[in-house]
Design a protein around this motif. Sequence first.
Motif, PDB file in Angstrom:
ATOM      1  N   GLN A  15       4.420  32.589 -17.272  1.00  0.00           N
ATOM      2  CA  GLN A  15       3.378  33.483 -16.762  1.00  0.00           C
ATOM      3  C   GLN A  15       2.757  34.253 -17.930  1.00  0.00           C
ATOM      4  N   CYS A  16       1.440  34.194 -18.045  1.00  0.00           N
ATOM      5  CA  CYS A  16       0.751  34.932 -19.104  1.00  0.00           C
ATOM      6  C   CYS A  16       0.871  36.435 -18.843  1.00  0.00           C
ATOM      7  N   ASP A  17       1.157  37.197 -19.903  1.00  0.00           N
ATOM      8  CA  ASP A  17       1.367  38.639 -19.753  1.00  0.00           C
ATOM      9  C   ASP A  17       0.216  39.472 -20.302  1.00  0.00           C
ATOM     10  N   GLN A  18      -0.922  38.807 -20.597  1.00  0.00           N
ATOM     11  CA  GLN A  18      -2.063  39.529 -21.139  1.00  0.00           C
ATOM     12  C   GLN A  18      -2.845  40.253 -20.047  1.00  0.00           C
ATOM     13  N   GLN A  19      -3.598  41.256 -20.455  1.00  0.00           N
ATOM     14  CA  GLN A  19      -4.384  42.023 -19.500  1.00  0.00           C
ATOM     15  C   GLN A  19      -5.536  41.171 -18.973  1.00  0.00           C
ATOM     16  N   ALA A  42      -7.638  32.191 -36.265  1.00  0.00           N
ATOM     17  CA  ALA A  42      -6.470  32.954 -36.739  1.00  0.00           C
ATOM     18  C   ALA A  42      -5.679  33.517 -35.561  1.00  0.00           C
ATOM     19  N   ASP A  43      -6.367  33.952 -34.516  1.00  0.00           N
ATOM     20  CA  ASP A  43      -5.682  34.510 -33.350  1.00  0.00           C
ATOM     21  C   ASP A  43      -4.898  33.430 -32.606  1.00  0.00           C
ATOM     22  N   VAL A  44      -5.475  32.237 -32.512  1.00  0.00           N
ATOM     23  CA  VAL A  44      -4.772  31.130 -31.844  1.00  0.00           C
ATOM     24  C   VAL A  44      -3.535  30.741 -32.645  1.00  0.00           C
ATOM     25  N   GLU A  45      -3.644  30.681 -33.948  1.00  0.00           N
ATOM     26  CA  GLU A  45      -2.496  30.359 -34.802  1.00  0.00           C
ATOM     27  C   GLU A  45      -1.402  31.415 -34.664  1.00  0.00           C
ATOM     28  N   ALA A  46      -1.805  32.676 -34.616  1.00  0.00           N
ATOM     29  CA  ALA A  46      -0.830  33.756 -34.483  1.00  0.00           C
ATOM     30  C   ALA A  46      -0.135  33.699 -33.127  1.00  0.00           C
ATOM     31  N   TRP A  47      -0.890  33.370 -32.085  1.00  0.00           N
ATOM     32  CA  TRP A  47      -0.307  33.250 -30.739  1.00  0.00           C
ATOM     33  C   TRP A  47       0.749  32.154 -30.726  1.00  0.00           C
ATOM     34  N   ALA A  48       0.414  30.999 -31.296  1.00  0.00           N
ATOM     35  CA  ALA A  48       1.364  29.883 -31.325  1.00  0.00           C
ATOM     36  C   ALA A  48       2.598  30.235 -32.155  1.00  0.00           C
ATOM     37  N   ALA A  49       2.395  30.894 -33.289  1.00  0.00           N
ATOM     38  CA  ALA A  49       3.513  31.260 -34.161  1.00  0.00           C
ATOM     39  C   ALA A  49       4.447  32.266 -33.497  1.00  0.00           C
ATOM     40  N   SER A  50       3.954  33.010 -32.527  1.00  0.00           N
ATOM     41  CA  SER A  50       4.790  33.995 -31.827  1.00  0.00           C
ATOM     42  C   SER A  50       5.752  33.341 -30.842  1.00  0.00           C
ATOM     43  N   GLY A  51       5.588  32.052 -30.625  1.00  0.00           N
ATOM     44  CA  GLY A  51       6.488  31.338 -29.723  1.00  0.00           C
ATOM     45  C   GLY A  51       5.966  31.219 -28.297  1.00  0.00           C
ATOM     46  N   PRO A  53       3.447  29.757 -25.414  1.00  0.00           N
ATOM     47  CA  PRO A  53       2.701  28.502 -25.252  1.00  0.00           C
ATOM     48  C   PRO A  53       1.204  28.737 -25.213  1.00  0.00           C
ATOM     49  N   LEU A  54       0.493  27.707 -25.587  1.00  0.00           N
ATOM     50  CA  LEU A  54      -0.971  27.731 -25.535  1.00  0.00           C
ATOM     51  C   LEU A  54      -1.481  27.054 -24.268  1.00  0.00           C
ATOM     52  N   ASP A  55      -0.620  26.921 -23.291  1.00  0.00           N
ATOM     53  CA  ASP A  55      -0.982  26.233 -22.058  1.00  0.00           C
ATOM     54  C   ASP A  55      -2.176  26.904 -21.390  1.00  0.00           C
ATOM     55  N   GLY A  56      -3.146  26.075 -20.998  1.00  0.00           N
ATOM     56  CA  GLY A  56      -4.291  26.569 -20.253  1.00  0.00           C
ATOM     57  C   GLY A  56      -5.316  27.324 -21.062  1.00  0.00           C
ATOM     58  N   PHE A  57      -5.199  27.365 -22.371  1.00  0.00           N
ATOM     59  CA  PHE A  57      -6.172  28.091 -23.202  1.00  0.00           C
ATOM     60  C   PHE A  57      -7.570  27.475 -23.030  1.00  0.00           C
ATOM     61  N   GLN A  58      -8.567  28.316 -22.838  1.00  0.00           N
ATOM     62  CA  GLN A  58      -9.952  27.881 -22.693  1.00  0.00           C
ATOM     63  C   GLN A  58     -10.674  28.068 -24.021  1.00  0.00           C
ATOM     64  N   LEU A  59     -10.768  26.970 -24.763  1.00  0.00           N
ATOM     65  CA  LEU A  59     -11.327  27.025 -26.112  1.00  0.00           C
ATOM     66  C   LEU A  59     -12.521  26.090 -26.268  1.00  0.00           C
ATOM     67  N   GLY A  77       6.976  20.229 -30.846  1.00  0.00           N
ATOM     68  CA  GLY A  77       5.744  20.910 -31.220  1.00  0.00           C
ATOM     69  C   GLY A  77       5.354  21.975 -30.219  1.00  0.00           C
ATOM     70  N   TYR A  78       4.322  22.729 -30.574  1.00  0.00           N
ATOM     71  CA  TYR A  78       3.820  23.772 -29.679  1.00  0.00           C
ATOM     72  C   TYR A  78       3.296  23.144 -28.386  1.00  0.00           C
ATOM     73  N   SER A  79       3.438  23.904 -27.306  1.00  0.00           N
ATOM     74  CA  SER A  79       2.948  23.447 -26.014  1.00  0.00           C
ATOM     75  C   SER A  79       1.504  23.886 -25.827  1.00  0.00           C
ATOM     76  N   CYS A  80       0.659  22.913 -25.530  1.00  0.00           N
ATOM     77  CA  CYS A  80      -0.771  23.192 -25.337  1.00  0.00           C
ATOM     78  C   CYS A  80      -1.261  22.432 -24.103  1.00  0.00           C
ATOM     79  N   GLN A  81      -0.430  22.394 -23.092  1.00  0.00           N
ATOM     80  CA  GLN A  81      -0.743  21.609 -21.899  1.00  0.00           C
ATOM     81  C   GLN A  81      -1.904  22.233 -21.119  1.00  0.00           C
ATOM     82  N   GLY A  82      -2.785  21.360 -20.663  1.00  0.00           N
ATOM     83  CA  GLY A  82      -3.884  21.817 -19.831  1.00  0.00           C
ATOM     84  C   GLY A  82      -4.936  22.639 -20.541  1.00  0.00           C
ATOM     85  N   ALA A  83      -4.895  22.703 -21.864  1.00  0.00           N
ATOM     86  CA  ALA A  83      -5.883  23.482 -22.610  1.00  0.00           C
ATOM     87  C   ALA A  83      -7.230  22.763 -22.602  1.00  0.00           C
TER      88      ALA A  83
END
Length: 320
Positions: A15-19, A42-51, A53-59, A77-83
């Motif tokens: 579950q995403c915890d962002q506002q 840079a923000d996407v790289e930092a998000w992935a490095a924090s552990g 997932p990038l699942d569902g990212f709209q890029l 590898g990093y999870s980027c499912q459904g992005a």
Amino acid sequence: MSGKVCGFKARNGWQCDQQAGESGLCYWHDPNVDKRHHDVKADVEAWAASGRPLDGFQLARTNLTDIHLVNRGNKQGYSCQGADFYRANLTEAHCFGLDLRNASLMKANLLRANLNCTHLDGSNLLGADMARTGLENVDWGEQFKQERLAFLEKDPSRRQSLFQESEEVCRNIRKQCEKQGLFDVAGYFFKKEMRFRRYQMPTFSFQRALSKTVDLFCGYGEDPLRVVIFSVLVIVSCALAYFALGTTQANPIYPDLTGVEARFYELLNALYFSVVTFTTLGYGDITPSGFARFIAAFEAFLGSFTMALFVVVFVKKMTR
């Protein structure tokens, strides 16, 4: 901005915890937020490095040139499912081992990107520019998005369109794999490409029936083992026909045998005669009688054609 938490929930339960914004989704998961002019790499790289997932990212349409999404020191590898990377600029992106299942890379620029060891099951690669893209050891999965939707679609015109798109995706991958010397993968996608082309033909048509026959017979020239299996089936089937219809042996080898043993050796003789006929050797020690002569003529014709085809398919496969 409200104090609500983003409503995005991944398939694995994350579950995403962002506002969240007014749409109920955060900046990263809201498809209505236009990020094309935002510097988000840079923000996407930092998000992935924090552990996380990038699942569902709209890029969609974002500039992600030379982005680094390699999970160093970890086999997974990093999870980027459904992005969504629709029309994103991923030139020279480092995506080794990235989990891109069900992601959209439609019309994305993947020039010189590294997709080695990525997972692409269910992804959308329609129109993606994969020139000089690293494609070694990619887990392509069972089906791409268009293929999966095509078999579920009820509307004939829409299903036809989806099969056309699937053919285009497979053709694009095949060409890139051939350029990189990945001939086994290229052969696999060539077969899929031809099958999607067949699905676009009228159901009850000679062209579709012929295409299906070629597929079953030799996998569109990519599967010599199918030719061998077909040859064995023809030899055994004709041997049973000769056994039932009867053949004449100039000098019987076992003249004193009777009963079950005699019938067994007759079956062996029929099998021997079938092999000799199929390979067009024609020793002449055993001859067909009655209707079996027509079967022998047909088997000889089919055998000469099949052996020639096997040589072509085998040489094509091995010379790669």
